[in-house]
Scaffold this motif. Structure first.
Motif, PDB file in Angstrom:
ATOM      1  N   PRO A  60      -2.305   7.345  -2.930  1.00 53.09           N
ATOM      2  CA  PRO A  60      -0.772   7.179  -3.062  1.00 53.09           C
ATOM      3  C   PRO A  60      -0.657   6.453  -3.925  1.00 53.09           C
ATOM      4  N   ILE A  61      -0.957   5.415  -4.138  1.00 54.79           N
ATOM      5  CA  ILE A  61      -0.876   4.332  -6.040  1.00 54.79           C
ATOM      6  C   ILE A  61      -2.069   5.025  -6.991  1.00 54.79           C
ATOM      7  N   VAL A 121       2.161   4.316 -10.374  1.00 55.12           N
ATOM      8  CA  VAL A 121       2.783   5.596  -8.951  1.00 55.12           C
ATOM      9  C   VAL A 121       2.724   4.609  -7.665  1.00 55.12           C
ATOM     10  N   GLY A 122       3.398   4.467  -7.469  1.00 56.55           N
ATOM     11  CA  GLY A 122       3.531   4.160  -5.504  1.00 56.55           C
ATOM     12  C   GLY A 122       3.301   2.318  -5.439  1.00 56.55           C
ATOM     13  N   GLN A 131       0.270  10.280 -12.790  1.00 61.25           N
ATOM     14  CA  GLN A 131       1.193  10.714 -11.982  1.00 61.25           C
ATOM     15  C   GLN A 131      -0.289  12.171 -11.351  1.00 61.25           C
ATOM     16  N   SER A 138      -2.430  10.283  -8.908  1.00 61.11           N
ATOM     17  CA  SER A 138      -1.913   9.932  -7.965  1.00 61.11           C
ATOM     18  C   SER A 138      -2.637  11.876  -7.215  1.00 61.11           C
ATOM     19  N   ASP A 161      -5.930   3.386  -1.949  1.00 63.11           N
ATOM     20  CA  ASP A 161      -5.937   3.674  -1.299  1.00 63.11           C
ATOM     21  C   ASP A 161      -5.329   2.804   0.330  1.00 63.11           C
TER      22      ASP A 161
END
Length: 725
Positions: free
Chosen positions: A47-48, A65-66, A38, A41, A135
């Motif tokens: 986003p990931i 994440v993502g 997190q 990010s 991204d």
């Protein structure tokens, strides 16, 4: 062609067996790992973010994440390539990289375009996986400081994995444990259930300052500070009574006590086991001083704006969310700088950065008691004030406007900018963070529309207007898609012989319920929408196609087309003009592009080269509504303008208002001096015409010669060879 087969490291067998020793592929999620991805990010604005472990035939995402999936095949794994090196692997654009251009993760979900991965390297040098960033947009650069930050994150992840490995080894037997513990970089201590130390490795000697001989048989409390010594003895007592230790099987953070009396933050993993009738306790202790320093630095980077050192958008979002959950009444002041773009355009971005720093300093000086002052991005700032008093928030906003309007002094330059502020109050104007910021944004829009340098408190009617505006914008899109736009043409007359020499194409909207709408009803909204360039190209193509036929009747006929600012900003303007002229067959001399003065000012450096190329082609360029903006005389010299259009507001009272008459004479004189044509707009009376003729204005348009008309009516007008009344 499929993805490139994944490469195999030369030490693959050892690498795979080492990964198995960590027992993390199938273990439950770890809160610490989740927290680190997190952070990644937020820190890198991707986003990931993933912690990826590369097994023999797959990659497993230990934290993510993502991304919805928990693992993928190894043959599509970017990380399988990244583990070949100890350094950060960066893929600026996967579509341009032959290793990944055909990868299904690039061509399909999650549509990877940018990748950066730092290998997770064990103390023995095996590379188990990566911490990676993904991204869906390509990125041209990934700086050295960003690489360093990603490397620090990978080190934090590896620290945690090493602690988990040792904790697992603790469960497989004392002898094997002690063999491994001797060379462990972490302090490992074993005691009896009354606290007597039975094992003390070399790392413990280095960490606490005691040798194994000095501590063996002594109580483990000698390395436990007073702050939790009582809890330590309570745990031992619980163990002797047959109960489990309160922190058994967990990793806790406590202080450690060195021989010299100094304390340090420590991460401690505790376990207990039975050996015959005796109970033993094991502790793995790691000094996390450096890790905390790195974590603090990375979290600071993730939550602070690097330029102004104010909290950033992510920190603002967390702060307002926490505040609203507590139900605390607050005021949100959303602030936008007026005229900041001109600073960047005229003095450069370095000067703009200095101004933003000065703005941040003034905000902090003016509102020292604010719960938060944050920079959301660009020249937009937000303040969170305690309390929802309308009058108090307005007073603060007024003070901010005054403070930010004071002159800014930079080396060699002194200038002024302003600020506009939108105010929203909780709970009156919204219960959710996004509603509250949206309300402040609507109030800010009203403040800027009212003349800038103002502050406005949100009213519910603003939202109703915004809803209506969004619906109107949807109507505009449908109007273009359903061919509801139409062009009318207004004649342009040569005052020397009274004949039509050209026309201006004027946009109208044939609304299905409101009838024919003039541009004043919709042009400002349309100009700000993404469809504006497409509409502008349609206008140009339609007008040029009409003008080609008229040019056959009137040699030298020229059609005037107004440009949206979005067309001027576009790097495609020259290509669009060339394409339209080629498709319609109109020679470049038959087209005149009309630009507003202020547009020219705002896009000085970017626009000049394009306009010069258009003039070199033969396309005419006109300053529209000349005299109503802020253009300086230097623009007439610098830009390749071919005609000035005197605004109708000066023509309307040219007979009765000496100032308007003087302005019209001055523009005509400027045109002659610079070798430019001059045309007057809005001519409606014979007296206005006579004034223009007497002052040697050679061209005019207006109701006196003809209202805007359809192409069919204009063709008929040409056939009658219109003359002056």
């Amino acid at each position: 062609m499929g993805p490139v087969p994944f490469p195999i490291p030369s030490d693959e067998a050892l690498r795979a067996s080492t990964l198995a020793e960590y027992h993390v592929l199938e273990s439950p999620p770890e809160l610490e790992f989740d927290r680190l991805v997190q952070l990644a990010s937020r820190l890198f604005s991707v986003p990931i973010a993933l912690i990826s472990l590369v097994a023999s035939d797959r990659q497993v995402f230990k934290a993510r994440v993502g991304l919805d999936v928990c693992e993928t095949d190894r043959d599509v794994s970017f990380c399988a390539h990244a583990i070949l090196s100890d350094e950060v692997m960066v893929v600026p654009d996967a579509l341009e990289d032959p290793r990944f251009a055909a990868n299904p993760l690039v061509l399909g979900p999650p549509f990877i375009r940018f990748y950066a991965g730092k290998p997770l390297v064990t103390p023995g040098g095996q590379r188990l996986g990566t911490v990676c960033l993904i991204d869906t947009q390509p990125r041209a650069t990934f700086s050295q400081s960003e690489r360093d930050n990603l490397s620090d994150l990978a080190e934090l992840v590896m620290d945690r994995m090493e602690l988990l490995r040792l904790a697992h080894v603790r469960t497989v037997g004392q002898a094997r444990f002690e063999n491994i513990a001797v060379t462990s970089p972490d302090a490992i201590i074993c005691t009896t259930d009354v606290g007597a130390i039975t094992f003390w490795n070399h790392a413990a000697e280095r960490l606490f300052g005691y040798t194994a001989e000095e501590v063996t048989g002594r109580c483990g409390s000698l390395v436990v500070p007073d702050s939790w010594r009582a809890a330590y003895f309570e745990d031992l007592a619980r163990l002797r009574e047959g109960a489990a230790m309160s922190a058994a099987g967990q990793t806790i953070v406590r202080s450690g006590l060195r021989r010299d009396g100094s304390e340090f933050p420590a991460e401690i993993s505790l376990s207990s086991w039975r050996e015959g009738r005796a109970t033993s306790v094991g502790a793995i202790v790691r000094d996390i001083t450096e890790r905390r320093r790195n974590e603090d630095r990375l979290y600071r980077l993730a939550s602070l704006d690097a330029l102004t050192e104010l909290p950033n958008r992510a920190a603002w979002r967390a702060c307002i969310q926490d505040t609203l959950e507590q139900g605390t009444p607050v005021s949100v002041l959303l602030l936008d700088l007026d005229g900041f773009k001109e600073v960047n355009d005229t003095l450069g971005h370095s000067a703009g950065d200095q101004v933003l720093k000065m703005v941040a300093a003034r905000l902090k000086a003016e509102c020292p008691d604010a719960r938060m002052i944050a920079r959301l991005g660009g020249d937009e700032f937000v303040l969170l004030l305690t309390g929802d008093d309308r009058r108090g928030a307005s007073a603060v906003a007024g003070a901010l406007v005054r403070a930010l309007s004071r002159p800014y002094d930079l080396p060699g330059h002194a200038f002024e900018i302003g600020a506009s502020v939108g105010i929203a109050l909780y709970p009156a104007h919204g219960a959710r963070a996004e509603d509250l910021l949206g309300a402040a944004d609507l109030a800010l829009y009203r403040a800027k529309a009212a003349g800038k340098g103002r502050y406005v408190v949100f009213e519910r009617a603003f939202r109703e207007v915004a809803v209506a505006r969004r619906e109107f914008e949807r109507e505009l899109r449908r109007a273009f898609e359903q061919d509801q736009f139409a062009l009318l043409y207004q004649p342009q007359i040569d005052l020397r012989d009274g004949r039509i020499r050209g026309a201006e194409a004027l946009l109208r909207w044939q609304h299905p319920t409101r009838g024919l709408l003039s541009p004043v009803s919709f042009i400002d909204v349309l100009a700000q929408k993404p469809i504006a360039p497409a509409v502008g190209e349609w206008i140009m193509r339609t007008a040029c196609a009409q003008a080609r036929g008229w040019r056959e009747r009137v040699p030298g006929f020229r059609i005037g087309v107004n440009l949206f600012e979005a067309q001027v900003r576009s790097a495609q303007l020259r290509n669009v003009v060339e394409r339209v002229l080629g498709e319609t067959g109109l020679p470049p001399e038959g087209l005149e592009l009309e630009l507003l003065e202020n547009t020219m000012i705002r896009h000085d450096s970017a626009l000049l080269q394009v306009l010069q190329a258009l003039r070199a082609m033969g396309v005419g360029l006109a300053f529209d509504d000349y005299g109503t903006g802020f253009a300086s005389l230097s623009l007439l010299k610098r830009f390749p303008v071919s005609r000035l259009k005197i605004d109708r507001s000066f023509i309307r009272d040219v007979i009765s208002d000496p100032e308007d008459a003087a302005i019209v004479r001055a523009v005509i004189y400027l045109g002659r001096s610079f070798g430019l044509e001059v045309i007057a707009e809005g001519v409606e009376t014979k007296a206005q015409l006579d004034f223009l003729a007497a002052n040697q204005c050679t061209q005019a348009q207006g109701y006196l010669f003809g209202r805007p008309m359809t192409a069919q009516a204009f063709t008929s007008e040409l056939a009658r060879a219109a003359v002056l009344p």
